[in-house]
Scaffold this motif. Structure first.
Motif, PDB file in Angstrom:
ATOM      1  N   LEU A 123      41.801 -13.199   5.257  1.00 53.97           N
ATOM      2  CA  LEU A 123      41.469 -11.951   4.573  1.00 53.97           C
ATOM      3  C   LEU A 123      40.070 -11.471   4.964  1.00 53.97           C
ATOM      4  N   LYS A 124      39.811 -10.198   4.701  1.00 56.93           N
ATOM      5  CA  LYS A 124      38.505  -9.626   5.018  1.00 56.93           C
ATOM      6  C   LYS A 124      37.441 -10.126   4.047  1.00 56.93           C
ATOM      7  N   GLU A 125      37.828 -10.398   2.813  1.00 52.24           N
ATOM      8  CA  GLU A 125      36.871 -10.897   1.841  1.00 52.24           C
ATOM      9  C   GLU A 125      36.454 -12.330   2.166  1.00 52.24           C
ATOM     10  N   THR A 126      35.283 -12.707   1.708  1.00 49.62           N
ATOM     11  CA  THR A 126      34.768 -14.051   1.949  1.00 49.62           C
ATOM     12  C   THR A 126      34.299 -14.657   0.634  1.00 49.62           C
ATOM     13  N   LYS A 127      34.070 -15.956   0.674  1.00 47.03           N
ATOM     14  CA  LYS A 127      33.581 -16.693  -0.493  1.00 47.03           C
ATOM     15  C   LYS A 127      32.146 -17.125  -0.225  1.00 47.03           C
ATOM     16  N   TYR A 128      31.212 -16.649  -1.074  1.00 45.65           N
ATOM     17  CA  TYR A 128      29.803 -17.012  -0.935  1.00 45.65           C
ATOM     18  C   TYR A 128      29.590 -18.420  -1.475  1.00 45.65           C
ATOM     19  N   LEU A 129      28.950 -19.266  -0.676  1.00 40.92           N
ATOM     20  CA  LEU A 129      28.661 -20.634  -1.095  1.00 40.92           C
ATOM     21  C   LEU A 129      27.202 -20.967  -0.811  1.00 40.92           C
ATOM     22  N   TYR A 130      26.600 -21.686  -1.741  1.00 43.86           N
ATOM     23  CA  TYR A 130      25.220 -22.133  -1.553  1.00 43.86           C
ATOM     24  C   TYR A 130      24.939 -23.270  -2.526  1.00 43.86           C
ATOM     25  N   GLY A 131      24.095 -24.185  -2.105  1.00 44.58           N
ATOM     26  CA  GLY A 131      23.574 -25.194  -3.012  1.00 44.58           C
ATOM     27  C   GLY A 131      24.347 -26.484  -3.092  1.00 44.58           C
TER      28      GLY A 131
END
Length: 511
Positions: A140-148
Motif C-alpha cells: 500500500l501507499k501508506e506506511t507505518k511510522y516506527l521509532y524507539g
C-alpha cells in the motif's frame, strides 16, 4: 464441534493470524531508557533478532512468544518480511489473484528497502515501514511510522537468506517444523483467513512454497545461532528471553544523579569557584532581561499561596514573553510591502517554511498556549518522558511528532521549538533533544524554551553535548536541592528539585 488433534497443533497460531489484510508491525512499549551517553551520542544500537523458517512453521508464534515473555523490558518491535513485498504491476496483481505469482522467491522481496528500514531502526533512527495487503496482493501507499525500539524482531521465511540482512542481526533463530504440519497449518490459515480454496492453496504450495523451502529457506538454517521447534518451544523461548534481558542490562545507562551533581566532575567557573551568570549565559543560552515586569511575574508564580487561576494567567504572560524572545532566533529576510495609504515600507518576513512545537508532556504544556498565540496555526507534537519509579532515570513512553519531523525529507529543514517548563538535572531534556536529532532535525534548528533553568544542574552537560542548540529561558535559579519521593508501589527514589523554583509547574497549571 469437538477439538481434533490437528486443532490442538494449530491452536498456538490462531491468536496471531487475525490481522491479515494489512500485515503490520506489533509494537509494545514499557518505556525506552536512555540509549546515549552524557555526551548526547548513542552508546548502543537496538538489539536485532531474526526469526526464519518455513511458511506456517510457527515463526510469528515464536516471535510473539518472545514479545510476551519480555513484558518488563523496553519497546519491542516485530518487523515482518511480508511488509516488504515488491510493488506489483496491474498484470502481476492479476496473476497473484490467480495464485500463480511466486511470493516465496527471494526476488519477490524488496531487500534494499528492507535492509534500509532495519538499519535505521537498529541505529535508533525513525523509519517509515511499508504496509502490505494480502487481500489486494499489493504494497500500500501508506506506511507505518516506527521509532524507539530497543529490541527488533525480524520475522520471515527468507530473513536469513540475504547476507546484507544477516549482517544487521545480533541473534539468528530458525524455527524447524515438520513439512506435513506446515502444509496443514497453511491450508487452514489461507482458506479461513485469506479466502482461498483448498485446490488453490495446494497448487501454490507445490509450485512455489515447497521449491522455495528446499532451495532457499531450509539451506539458510545453517546461518542460525539457535534452532527451535515450531511448537512446544517454551523452554527455548525462556532461554532466548533471559539472554535478551542480560544484553539489555549490560547496555543500561544511568546518569541522572551525575547530572544533578555536575559540579563534582565538571570544572566550575574560570577561577574554580561558583559558576558566574555571565559565564553560564552565551550565544546558546539566552535569558530574558530582568525587567521589573518580569520580576513581578516571577514573584507571583513562585508564591505557594498563589491560586490556580492567577497562576495560569501569569504563566501565560510569561509564556508569551519567552516565545516572543525565541522568535528572534528564526531566519527572517527583508521584504517590501505597500501600506494602506500607498506608501512602500521595508520590513522582514519569516523564511522558515516548517516551524513546529514539540511539548514534553506535563511540564511543557504551559508554553503551548504562548507558542500558538505567537505563531498562527503552528503544528504541535509531544513527547511523553517520565522518570522510572525505581531508578529515576528518564524513560521515553510515547512520541507523537509533527509530520515535518517524522518525514525524513523535511526534518533537515524543520525548525523545532522544544517546550519544557524547567531544566533541572537536564536528564529529560537530554533525551528529548536526542529524539529530535534521531529524526534528522539539525541542532541549530532546535530552540529549547523554558521558564526556569538551574545554574547548578545539567544545563552545562546539555550545552557541551549539543553546543548548537539554543536555550531561551525566563530566569536562572540558584541550583538543585535534594529529596525523596515514594511511588504508588512504595518505592522511594531520590529527586533534585530546583531552588527556589516554582514547584511542579505542570501540576499547578492544570490541577
Amino acid at each position: 464441534m469437538p477439538k481434533t488433534a490437528l486443532d490442538s497443533l494449530l491452536e498456538p497460531l490462531r491468536p496471531y493470524t487475525q490481522n491479515t489484510r494489512k500485515n503490520t508491525i506489533l509494537l509494545t512499549s514499557h518505556g525506552r531508557p536512555p540509549w546515549y551517553g552524557e555526551d548526547g551520542k548513542p552508546l548502543s544500537d537496538a538489539f536485532v533478532i531474526a526469526v526464519a523458517g518455513g511458511s506456517a512453521s510457527g515463526k510469528t508464534h515464536v516471535a510473539r512468544q518472545i514479545v510476551q515473555s519480555l513484558d518488563s523490558v523496553p519497546t519491542v518491535v516485530v518487523l515482518s518480511q511480508d511488509s516488504f513485498y515488491n510493488r506489483l504491476s496491474e498484470e502481476d496483481v492479476k496473476i497473484a489473484h490467480a495464485n500463480e505469482f511466486d511470493f516465496d522467491h527471494p526476488n519477490s522481496i524488496d531487500t534494499g528497502l528492507f535492509a534500509s528500514c532495519l538499519a535505521d531502526l537498529k541505529s535508533c533512527k525513525q523509519a517509515n515501514v511499508p504496509i502490505y495487503s494480502f487481500s489486494e496482493h499489493q504494497r500500500l501507499k501508506e506506511t507505518k511510522y516506527l521509532y524507539g525500539a530497543a529490541i527488533i524482531i525480524v520475522e520471515g521465511i527468507l530473513s536469513l537468506h540475504d547476507p546484507i540482512m544477516r549482517s544487521l542481526y545480533d541473534l539468528k533463530i530458525f524455527v524447524q517444523c515438520d513439512s506435513d504440519l506446515m502444509l496443514a497449518r497453511r491450508l487452514k490459515r489461507d482458506v479461513k483467513e485469506r479466502g482461498r480454496t483448498v485446490e488453490g492453496v495446494l497448487d501454490q504450495y507445490l509450485r512455489f512454497v515447497k521449491p522455495s523451502y528446499d532451495n532457499f529457506v531450509q539451506p539458510s538454517s545453517k546461518f542460525a545461532d539457535i534452532i527451535v521447534p515450531g511448537h512446544n518451544n517454551s523452554v527455548a523461548v525462556d532461554l532466548i528471553s533471559n539472554h535478551l534481558r542480560g544484553k539489555l542490562t549490560a547496555r543500561s545507562v544511568r546518569f541522572r544523579e551525575r547530572m544533578a551533581n555536575v559540579d563534582r566532575y565538571l570544572p566550575l567557573g574560570a577561577a574554580g569557584g561558583t559558576v558566574l551568570e555571565e559565564e553560564l549565559e552565551g550565544p546558546n543560552l539566552i535569558v530574558l532581561p530582568r525587567t521589573p515586569q518580569l520580576k513581578g511575574i516571577y514573584t507571583v508564580l513562585r508564591d505557594r499561596t498563589t491560586r490556580r487561576g492567577e497562576f495560569v494567567f501569569f504563566a501565560d504572560r510569561l509564556a508569551n514573553l519567552v516565545v516572543e524572545k525565541s522568535m528572534e532566533l528564526l531566519p527572517f529576510s527583508p521584504i517590501s510591502v505597500t501600506t494602506p495609504v500607498g506608501v512602500t515600507a521595508k520590513g522582514m518576513k519569516l523564511t522558515a517554511t516548517d516551524v513546529c512545537g514539540v511539548t514534553i508532556v506535563g511540564s511543557g504544556g504551559p508554553l503551548e498556549g504562548g507558542l500558538s498565540r505567537v505563531i498562527r496555526d503552528v503544528r504541535l507534537g509531544s513527547l511523553l518522558i517520565q522518570s522510572h519509579p525505581s531508578t529515576g532515570e528518564p524513560i521515553l513512553l510515547h512520541t507523537m511528532l509533527p509530520s515535518c519531523v517524522t518525514d525524513r525529507r523535511k526534518s533537515g529543514d524543520a525548525w523545532v521549538f522544544l517546550l519544557d517548563a524547567q531544566i533541572g538535572t537536564g536528564a529529560s531534556a537530554l533525551m528529548a533533544l536526542r529524539v529530535l536529532l534521531d529524526h534528522g532535525v539539525k541542532q541549530e534548528h532546535i530552540v529549547y524554551l523554558a521558564f526556569i533553568v538551574a545554574r547548578g544542574g545539567g544545563i552545562r552537560v546539555i550545552r557541551r553535548a549539543f553546543p548548537d542548540v539554543r536555550i531561551v529561558c525566563g530566569a536562572l535559579d540558584d541550583g538543585l536541592g535534594e529529596g525523596w519521593v515514594s511511588s504508588e508501589t512504595g518505592e522511594r527514589r531520590r529527586t533534585w528539585p530546583i531552588e527556589p523554583g516554582m514547584g511542579s509547574i505542570g501540576d499547578r497549571y492544570y490541577l
